[in-house]
Write a protein that holds these residues in place. Structure first.
Motif, PDB file in Angstrom:
ATOM      1  N   CYS A 128      51.712  39.783  54.451  1.00  0.00           N
ATOM      2  CA  CYS A 128      51.009  39.637  53.171  1.00  0.00           C
ATOM      3  C   CYS A 128      51.740  38.592  52.326  1.00  0.00           C
ATOM      4  O   CYS A 128      52.708  38.921  51.610  1.00  0.00           O
ATOM      5  CB  CYS A 128      50.936  40.962  52.434  1.00  0.00           C
ATOM      6  SG  CYS A 128      50.242  42.321  53.422  1.00  0.00           S
ATOM      7  N   VAL A 159      48.264  47.370  58.500  1.00  0.00           N
ATOM      8  CA  VAL A 159      47.469  46.135  58.431  1.00  0.00           C
ATOM      9  C   VAL A 159      46.614  46.080  59.694  1.00  0.00           C
ATOM     10  O   VAL A 159      47.137  46.104  60.820  1.00  0.00           O
ATOM     11  CB  VAL A 159      48.368  44.896  58.322  1.00  0.00           C
ATOM     12  CG1 VAL A 159      47.516  43.618  58.340  1.00  0.00           C
ATOM     13  CG2 VAL A 159      49.210  44.966  57.066  1.00  0.00           C
ATOM     14  N   GLY A 160      45.288  46.075  59.511  1.00  0.00           N
ATOM     15  CA  GLY A 160      44.391  46.064  60.655  1.00  0.00           C
ATOM     16  C   GLY A 160      44.374  44.729  61.388  1.00  0.00           C
ATOM     17  O   GLY A 160      45.060  43.759  61.016  1.00  0.00           O
ATOM     18  N   ASN A 162      42.047  42.576  61.517  1.00  0.00           N
ATOM     19  CA  ASN A 162      41.476  41.515  60.681  1.00  0.00           C
ATOM     20  C   ASN A 162      42.189  41.379  59.335  1.00  0.00           C
ATOM     21  O   ASN A 162      41.692  40.700  58.435  1.00  0.00           O
ATOM     22  CB  ASN A 162      39.989  41.780  60.453  1.00  0.00           C
ATOM     23  CG  ASN A 162      39.209  41.780  61.758  1.00  0.00           C
ATOM     24  OD1 ASN A 162      39.490  40.968  62.660  1.00  0.00           O
ATOM     25  ND2 ASN A 162      38.240  42.680  61.879  1.00  0.00           N
ATOM     26  N   GLU A 164      42.890  43.954  57.143  1.00  0.00           N
ATOM     27  CA  GLU A 164      42.550  44.975  56.137  1.00  0.00           C
ATOM     28  C   GLU A 164      43.721  45.948  55.951  1.00  0.00           C
ATOM     29  O   GLU A 164      44.473  46.215  56.881  1.00  0.00           O
ATOM     30  CB  GLU A 164      41.277  45.720  56.538  1.00  0.00           C
ATOM     31  CG  GLU A 164      41.387  46.563  57.793  1.00  0.00           C
ATOM     32  CD  GLU A 164      41.127  45.777  59.072  1.00  0.00           C
ATOM     33  OE1 GLU A 164      40.966  46.412  60.130  1.00  0.00           O
ATOM     34  OE2 GLU A 164      41.118  44.526  59.012  1.00  0.00           O
ATOM     35  N   VAL A 165      43.861  46.461  54.723  1.00  0.00           N
ATOM     36  CA  VAL A 165      44.921  47.424  54.367  1.00  0.00           C
ATOM     37  C   VAL A 165      44.337  48.834  54.450  1.00  0.00           C
ATOM     38  O   VAL A 165      43.309  49.134  53.835  1.00  0.00           O
ATOM     39  CB  VAL A 165      45.467  47.146  52.952  1.00  0.00           C
ATOM     40  CG1 VAL A 165      46.499  48.199  52.560  1.00  0.00           C
ATOM     41  CG2 VAL A 165      46.086  45.755  52.891  1.00  0.00           C
ATOM     42  N   LYS A 166      45.002  49.726  55.193  1.00  0.00           N
ATOM     43  CA  LYS A 166      44.528  51.105  55.349  1.00  0.00           C
ATOM     44  C   LYS A 166      45.727  52.034  55.588  1.00  0.00           C
ATOM     45  O   LYS A 166      46.853  51.579  55.802  1.00  0.00           O
ATOM     46  CB  LYS A 166      43.532  51.204  56.498  1.00  0.00           C
ATOM     47  CG  LYS A 166      44.080  50.726  57.843  1.00  0.00           C
ATOM     48  CD  LYS A 166      43.014  50.786  58.924  1.00  0.00           C
ATOM     49  CE  LYS A 166      43.553  50.314  60.269  1.00  0.00           C
ATOM     50  NZ  LYS A 166      42.521  50.361  61.344  1.00  0.00           N
ATOM     51  N   ARG A 190      46.728  40.665  49.934  1.00  0.00           N
ATOM     52  CA  ARG A 190      45.888  39.912  50.866  1.00  0.00           C
ATOM     53  C   ARG A 190      46.725  39.642  52.108  1.00  0.00           C
ATOM     54  O   ARG A 190      47.649  38.823  52.088  1.00  0.00           O
ATOM     55  CB  ARG A 190      45.419  38.592  50.239  1.00  0.00           C
ATOM     56  CG  ARG A 190      44.560  38.764  48.996  1.00  0.00           C
ATOM     57  CD  ARG A 190      43.213  39.423  49.358  1.00  0.00           C
ATOM     58  NE  ARG A 190      42.381  39.619  48.169  1.00  0.00           N
ATOM     59  CZ  ARG A 190      42.313  40.756  47.500  1.00  0.00           C
ATOM     60  NH1 ARG A 190      43.068  41.784  47.884  1.00  0.00           N
ATOM     61  NH2 ARG A 190      41.527  40.867  46.451  1.00  0.00           N
ATOM     62  N   CYS A 191      46.401  40.360  53.172  1.00  0.00           N
ATOM     63  CA  CYS A 191      47.233  40.310  54.372  1.00  0.00           C
ATOM     64  C   CYS A 191      46.506  39.555  55.491  1.00  0.00           C
ATOM     65  O   CYS A 191      45.268  39.467  55.524  1.00  0.00           O
ATOM     66  CB  CYS A 191      47.583  41.720  54.831  1.00  0.00           C
ATOM     67  SG  CYS A 191      48.474  42.689  53.575  1.00  0.00           S
ATOM     68  N   GLU A 197      47.187  45.991  65.192  1.00  0.00           N
ATOM     69  CA  GLU A 197      47.577  46.731  63.989  1.00  0.00           C
ATOM     70  C   GLU A 197      49.097  46.717  63.837  1.00  0.00           C
ATOM     71  O   GLU A 197      49.839  46.749  64.823  1.00  0.00           O
ATOM     72  CB  GLU A 197      47.068  48.177  64.062  1.00  0.00           C
ATOM     73  CG  GLU A 197      45.547  48.284  63.959  1.00  0.00           C
ATOM     74  CD  GLU A 197      45.082  49.720  63.854  1.00  0.00           C
ATOM     75  OE1 GLU A 197      45.918  50.637  64.089  1.00  0.00           O
ATOM     76  OE2 GLU A 197      43.899  49.956  63.529  1.00  0.00           O
TER      77      GLU A 197
END
Length: 210
Positions: A128, A159-160, A162, A164-166, A190-191, A197
């Motif tokens: 990120c 961090v997925g 693509n 995405e943060v989850k 914004r990663c 993952e």
């Protein structure tokens, strides 16, 4: 000689006077020799009077009580009881049958699927790039400002593929008053996707008056 003449006879009076004088002489002599004192002491001595009680005859003792011996009757002999015949059961030997067939195999439970391996850790600076701007703009909690508190929070997330943060969690925290502010700041990161993952840790520092 008449009675009046006899009374006027001086001899008779003389004899009486002599008798009275003699009595007084004897009395004076007795007092002088202590005879009168002894008579008075004898009269003054106490008189011992003893009362003899009547001898009472005791009544004869009562005759001894008669001892009555109770005769106990011997119990009658027990009635004759014939012996009871108990039947004896002979155990029957079970018949053992042999089979030439082999035993059925025990079913084996399928093995549980292995847990997926944890994604590898990646440095926040690689995953990120805007983490510096996000961390510098985190608002200081009002409650911590009012109480004059400071603290440290470490947020861990995934961090997925693509970017995405989850799976955002609080890994460490010195005071829960800072957890909400740090978690909200992670949503602004914004990663970049790493092709797989990855687990990322980002620290947040809150300094009162800093």
């Amino acid at each position: 000689m008449s009675y009046a003449e006899q009374q006027r006879n001086p001899r008779k009076h003389l004899v009486g006077l002599v008798a009275v004088l003699g009595f007084h002489v004897v009395l004076v002599y007795a007092l002088a020799n202590g005879l009168g004192r002894k008579v008075i002491e004898v009269l003054k001595a106490p008189l011992n009077v003893s009362i003899v009680e009547e001898v009472k005859t005791l009544p004869p003792p009562p005759p001894p009580p008669k001892v009555v011996v109770a005769r106990t009757k011997s119990p009658p002999p027990p009635a004759y009881a014939p012996p009871v015949e108990v039947p004896v059961n002979v155990p029957v030997q079970p018949t053992v049958t042999t089979s030439s067939q082999p035993p059925a195999p025990t079913p084996v439970a399928p093995a549980a699927p292995a847990a997926p391996a944890a994604p590898p850790a990646v440095n926040i600076a690689v995953a990120c790039p805007n983490h510096v701007d996000v961390r510098s703009q985190v608002p200081f909690p009002r409650q911590a400002e009012r109480l004059g508190l400071s603290g440290e929070v470490v947020i861990e997330f995934t961090v997925g593929v693509n970017g995405e943060v989850k799976n955002v969690t609080v890994a460490q925290s010195t005071n829960s008053v800072f957890n909400a502010a740090a978690t909200a700041a992670v949503a602004q990161l914004r990663c970049n996707g790493q092709g797989h993952e990855a687990r990322v840790r980002v620290p947040f520092s809150f300094r009162h008056g800093g």
